[in-house]
Design a protein around this motif. Structure first.
Motif, PDB file in Angstrom:
ATOM      1  N   SER A 129      -1.754  24.683   8.306  1.00 29.13           N
ATOM      2  CA  SER A 129      -2.733  23.902   9.284  1.00 29.13           C
ATOM      3  C   SER A 129      -1.755  22.307   9.946  1.00 29.13           C
ATOM      4  N   GLY A 130      -0.641  21.841   9.602  1.00 29.53           N
ATOM      5  CA  GLY A 130      -0.136  20.515   9.595  1.00 29.53           C
ATOM      6  C   GLY A 130      -0.753  19.367   9.192  1.00 29.53           C
ATOM      7  N   GLU A 131      -2.529  19.287   8.233  1.00 31.88           N
ATOM      8  CA  GLU A 131      -3.049  18.627   7.762  1.00 31.88           C
ATOM      9  C   GLU A 131      -2.101  17.792   6.503  1.00 31.88           C
ATOM     10  N   SER A 132      -1.813  16.758   5.511  1.00 29.22           N
ATOM     11  CA  SER A 132      -1.874  16.860   4.258  1.00 29.22           C
ATOM     12  C   SER A 132      -2.506  15.838   3.535  1.00 29.22           C
ATOM     13  N   ARG A 133      -1.916  15.745   2.476  1.00 29.71           N
ATOM     14  CA  ARG A 133      -2.402  14.745   1.730  1.00 29.71           C
ATOM     15  C   ARG A 133      -1.035  14.332   0.549  1.00 29.71           C
ATOM     16  N   GLN A 134      -0.596  13.303   0.454  1.00 30.86           N
ATOM     17  CA  GLN A 134       0.252  13.024  -0.788  1.00 30.86           C
ATOM     18  C   GLN A 134      -0.301  12.053  -1.961  1.00 30.86           C
ATOM     19  N   VAL A 135       0.181  12.722  -2.787  1.00 27.79           N
ATOM     20  CA  VAL A 135       0.092  12.012  -3.947  1.00 27.79           C
ATOM     21  C   VAL A 135       0.986  11.568  -5.348  1.00 27.79           C
ATOM     22  N   TYR A 136       0.917  10.243  -5.027  1.00 32.23           N
ATOM     23  CA  TYR A 136       2.126   9.861  -6.179  1.00 32.23           C
ATOM     24  C   TYR A 136       1.530   9.526  -7.682  1.00 32.23           C
ATOM     25  N   ASP A 137       2.680  10.386  -8.352  1.00 32.79           N
ATOM     26  CA  ASP A 137       2.023  10.618  -9.520  1.00 32.79           C
ATOM     27  C   ASP A 137       3.529  10.477 -10.898  1.00 32.79           C
ATOM     28  N   LEU A 138       2.749  10.664 -11.925  1.00 35.62           N
ATOM     29  CA  LEU A 138       4.056  10.235 -13.120  1.00 35.62           C
ATOM     30  C   LEU A 138       4.665  11.265 -13.273  1.00 35.62           C
ATOM     31  N   PRO A 139       5.922  12.221 -13.475  1.00 33.89           N
ATOM     32  CA  PRO A 139       6.691  13.454 -14.075  1.00 33.89           C
ATOM     33  C   PRO A 139       6.475  13.963 -15.152  1.00 33.89           C
ATOM     34  N   LYS A 140       6.334  15.097 -15.596  1.00 33.42           N
ATOM     35  CA  LYS A 140       6.162  15.758 -17.168  1.00 33.42           C
ATOM     36  C   LYS A 140       6.297  14.468 -18.348  1.00 33.42           C
ATOM     37  N   SER A 141       5.973  14.280 -19.399  1.00 34.61           N
ATOM     38  CA  SER A 141       7.205  13.317 -20.371  1.00 34.61           C
ATOM     39  C   SER A 141       7.758  14.493 -21.311  1.00 34.61           C
ATOM     40  N   VAL A 142       8.896  14.200 -20.933  1.00 37.57           N
ATOM     41  CA  VAL A 142       9.406  15.261 -21.881  1.00 37.57           C
ATOM     42  C   VAL A 142      10.671  14.348 -21.787  1.00 37.57           C
ATOM     43  N   THR A 196       0.971  -1.392   0.056  1.00 37.31           N
ATOM     44  CA  THR A 196       0.252  -0.275  -0.431  1.00 37.31           C
ATOM     45  C   THR A 196       1.051   1.154   0.512  1.00 37.31           C
ATOM     46  N   LEU A 197       0.559   2.080  -0.730  1.00 43.07           N
ATOM     47  CA  LEU A 197       1.602   3.849  -0.782  1.00 43.07           C
ATOM     48  C   LEU A 197       0.533   4.370   0.825  1.00 43.07           C
ATOM     49  N   GLU A 198       2.328   4.623   0.866  1.00 40.08           N
ATOM     50  CA  GLU A 198       2.744   4.989   2.740  1.00 40.08           C
ATOM     51  C   GLU A 198       2.815   7.108   1.946  1.00 40.08           C
ATOM     52  N   GLN A 199       2.968   7.766   3.142  1.00 42.53           N
ATOM     53  CA  GLN A 199       3.210   9.190   2.870  1.00 42.53           C
ATOM     54  C   GLN A 199       5.033   9.246   3.340  1.00 42.53           C
ATOM     55  N   VAL A 200       6.114   9.960   2.578  1.00 36.71           N
ATOM     56  CA  VAL A 200       7.596   9.774   2.745  1.00 36.71           C
ATOM     57  C   VAL A 200       7.540  11.040   3.771  1.00 36.71           C
ATOM     58  N   SER A 201       8.382  10.836   3.544  1.00 40.39           N
ATOM     59  CA  SER A 201       8.669  12.168   5.423  1.00 40.39           C
ATOM     60  C   SER A 201       8.927  13.020   4.464  1.00 40.39           C
ATOM     61  N   GLU A 202       9.296  13.027   3.302  1.00 42.02           N
ATOM     62  CA  GLU A 202      10.036  14.129   2.128  1.00 42.02           C
ATOM     63  C   GLU A 202       9.359  14.174   1.249  1.00 42.02           C
ATOM     64  N   ALA A 203       8.317  15.413   0.365  1.00 38.60           N
ATOM     65  CA  ALA A 203       7.648  15.236  -0.520  1.00 38.60           C
ATOM     66  C   ALA A 203       8.776  15.724  -1.679  1.00 38.60           C
ATOM     67  N   ASP A 204       8.423  15.599  -3.059  1.00 33.49           N
ATOM     68  CA  ASP A 204       9.402  16.201  -4.447  1.00 33.49           C
ATOM     69  C   ASP A 204       8.476  17.519  -3.998  1.00 33.49           C
ATOM     70  N   TYR A 205       7.670  17.849  -4.239  1.00 29.17           N
ATOM     71  CA  TYR A 205       6.897  18.999  -4.282  1.00 29.17           C
ATOM     72  C   TYR A 205       6.326  19.062  -3.164  1.00 29.17           C
ATOM     73  N   VAL A 206       6.221  21.000  -2.417  1.00 28.06           N
ATOM     74  CA  VAL A 206       4.825  20.870  -1.966  1.00 28.06           C
ATOM     75  C   VAL A 206       4.009  22.053  -2.368  1.00 28.06           C
ATOM     76  N   GLU A 207       2.343  21.697  -2.605  1.00 27.19           N
ATOM     77  CA  GLU A 207       2.032  22.970  -2.597  1.00 27.19           C
ATOM     78  C   GLU A 207       0.640  23.028  -1.642  1.00 27.19           C
ATOM     79  N   LEU A 208       0.683  24.045  -0.970  1.00 29.28           N
ATOM     80  CA  LEU A 208      -0.043  25.291   0.014  1.00 29.28           C
ATOM     81  C   LEU A 208      -1.115  25.419  -0.765  1.00 29.28           C
ATOM     82  N   HIS A 209      -2.145  24.807   0.044  1.00 28.02           N
ATOM     83  CA  HIS A 209      -3.910  24.963  -0.723  1.00 28.02           C
ATOM     84  C   HIS A 209      -4.432  25.965   0.469  1.00 28.02           C
ATOM     85  N   SER A 210      -4.852  27.629   0.556  1.00 26.66           N
ATOM     86  CA  SER A 210      -4.608  28.298   1.656  1.00 26.66           C
ATOM     87  C   SER A 210      -6.524  28.734   1.055  1.00 26.66           C
ATOM     88  N   PRO A 211      -7.271  29.346   2.117  1.00 23.15           N
ATOM     89  CA  PRO A 211      -8.534  29.907   1.648  1.00 23.15           C
ATOM     90  C   PRO A 211      -8.209  31.346   0.837  1.00 23.15           C
TER      91      PRO A 211
END
Length: 472
Positions: free
Chosen positions: A126-139, A93-108
């Motif tokens: 807020s301290g709450e987060s979710r991580q998404v595994y995806d493919l890098p851009k195909s170039v 099962t996918l598990e969250q990593v300690s350091e993500a490659d990219y971080v996006e902050l979604h603010s009000p």
């Protein structure tokens, strides 16, 4: 008196004619009986052919058609397992990593009550987060290789390009590795590979480039193939088999030799002795135990020991059993009994006695060879199998009497299967050389997987001229 003599002569003549006619009818009757027996045997043979499927013959499962199949286990396994993951199985099962490659902050953006927009300093995490595994851009990344130069001792000296950089513009090792993996490991036709690159990277690789990549991989793989062959020759057990392929519109044969760590495949126009003794075959140099399906040409290598595939024998016995053969049912049960017992068997002589007793019963039950209307005497399928079981007794029972001999030859059959899938996808191999290239590169794919190596990374190393270490 003359009339009586004449009548007596006529009666004798009539009697003679009747006797001759009777003899002729007897001969015709005997001939008709022979024809009826011959036709009965032909009908039985046709019934057996119609009744063949993947469970009682060597026919492929794909030949069974789309009818609902009755699930039958060829070799029953002890105990029943619950459906799903077994106890002790490590999940993936996918598990969250300690350091993500990219971080996006979604603010009000604004206050839900008053509508005031938040300024930059007012927003905090807020301290709450979710991580998404995806493919890098195909170039496709373009790396430019330049040469440096320096002058020393009155001489201008330049660096050298890497061995794999041979043209002013070319595809790199990773592209070549991916093309090879898609063609060999995933059996994709060239057109689909070109389309995939066009869709994903914006570059449509043409067929000639793909052919050039595969040919280069074939040449670079030669050294690894030599290593594989030498290690297979020195192995204690060798699985061998062959299968037909359509190459350039003609039937050719893919021959295979394998262990649980290594695979070697080669193409030859012939199936039998000529191919197995060819320079690219390793069987003439093999001295240990050879496991196969009783193809007569394999027994020509008398320097090796022989073992026969139990699954093939079980299918043949099942076909006879379904046709009413009592001895075939007994032999089928005996071989399965030996399979489920601790091996090698504690008392080999008892096993041999039981085996030979069933063969003696088969001798009584199977009809003797019969004279066909044309040609030499014929034997029933059952008698042919009986004589084979008697002649190759040691090879049939090798799995039960010798240590470390598998019951089936499934190892090499699994190694040959990708070629059949490739043929189904692409109909046939268009050229002889294309089939040869596939055989060598598929040998590498199979070997990499058995060795626990990453297939893509291994091909990258191959095209980068890096050494690849294989296990024994």
């Amino acid at each position: 008196m003359e009339n009586e003599a004449r009548k007596e002569g006529e009666r004798e003549e009539q009697l003679k004619e009747l006797l001759e006619c009777n003899e002729e009818l007897k001969r015709e009757n005997a001939e008709l009986k022979r024809e009826v027996e011959e036709l009965k045997r032909e009908v039985e043979e046709l019934k057996r052919e119609l009744g063949k499927n993947s469970k009682n013959s060597d026919k492929a499962p794909s030949s069974d058609g789309y009818r609902k199949k009755k699930v039958e286990v060829g070799i029953a396994k002890e105990g029943k397992k619950a459906k799903g993951g077994q106890e002790g199985h490590k999940g993936r099962t996918l598990e969250q990593v300690s350091e993500a490659d990219y971080v996006e902050l979604h603010s009000p953006r604004e206050c839900e009550r008053c509508g005031r927009e938040f300024r930059e300093g007012e927003v905090k995490e807020s301290g709450e987060s979710r991580q998404v595994y995806d493919l890098p851009k195909s170039v496709l990344e373009v790396t430019e290789h330049r040469l440096g130069e320096a002058e020393c001792c009155g001489m201008l000296q330049r660096g050298e390009y890497p061995r794999e950089v041979r043209a002013s513009v070319q595809y790199g090792a990773r592209v070549r590795a991916l093309v090879t993996k898609l063609s060999i490991d995933h059996r994709l036709p060239m057109k689909q590979i070109s389309q995939m690159f066009a869709d994903q990277y914006g570059y449509e690789i043409n067929s000639s480039t793909i052919e050039d990549i595969l040919e280069r991989g074939y040449k670079l793989a030669e050294e690894l193939e030599v290593q594989i062959k030498e290690r297979l020759k020195a192995s204690e057990l060798l699985h061998v088999d062959e299968t037909g392929l359509r190459v350039s519109g003609k039937l050719q044969w893919l021959h295979g030799a394998a262990t649980d760590k290594l695979t070697y495949l080669f193409i030859h126009p012939k199936r039998g002795k000529t191919a197995l003794e060819a320079p690219n075959s390793i069987l003439k140099d093999f001295r240990a135990t050879m496991l196969h399906d009783c193809w007569a040409s394999y027994f020509g290598f008398s320097q090796a020991k022989h073992a026969l595939c139990g699954s093939h024998l079980l299918r043949e016995l099942k076909a006879l059993w379904e046709a009413g053969s009592a001895w075939a049912a007994s032999m089928h049960s005996l071989l399965l009994k030996f399979y489920h017992m601790p091996r090698p068997l504690h008392d080999p002589q008892v096993a041999l006695d039981d085996y030979r007793l069933i063969l003696a019963q088969a001798d009584i039950q199977e009809p003797p060879p019969f004279k066909a209307l044309k040609g030499r005497p014929k034997q029933s399928k059952g008698r042919n199998l009986l004589e084979r079981l008697r002649k190759y007794e040691t090879a049939v029972l090798a799995f039960a009497l010798e240590p470390n001999i598998p019951f089936t030859n499934n190892q090499i059959e699994r190694d040959l299967r990708p070629a059949k899938v490739k043929q189904k996808v692409s109909t046939c191999f268009r050229t002889d050389f294309g089939a040869v290239v596939f055989a060598r590169l598929q040998s590498l794919v199979s070997t990499f997987r058995k060795q626990g190596l990453n297939v893509f990374s291994s091909f990258v190393d191959l095209f980068s001229h890096k050494s690849i270490k294989l296990l024994l």
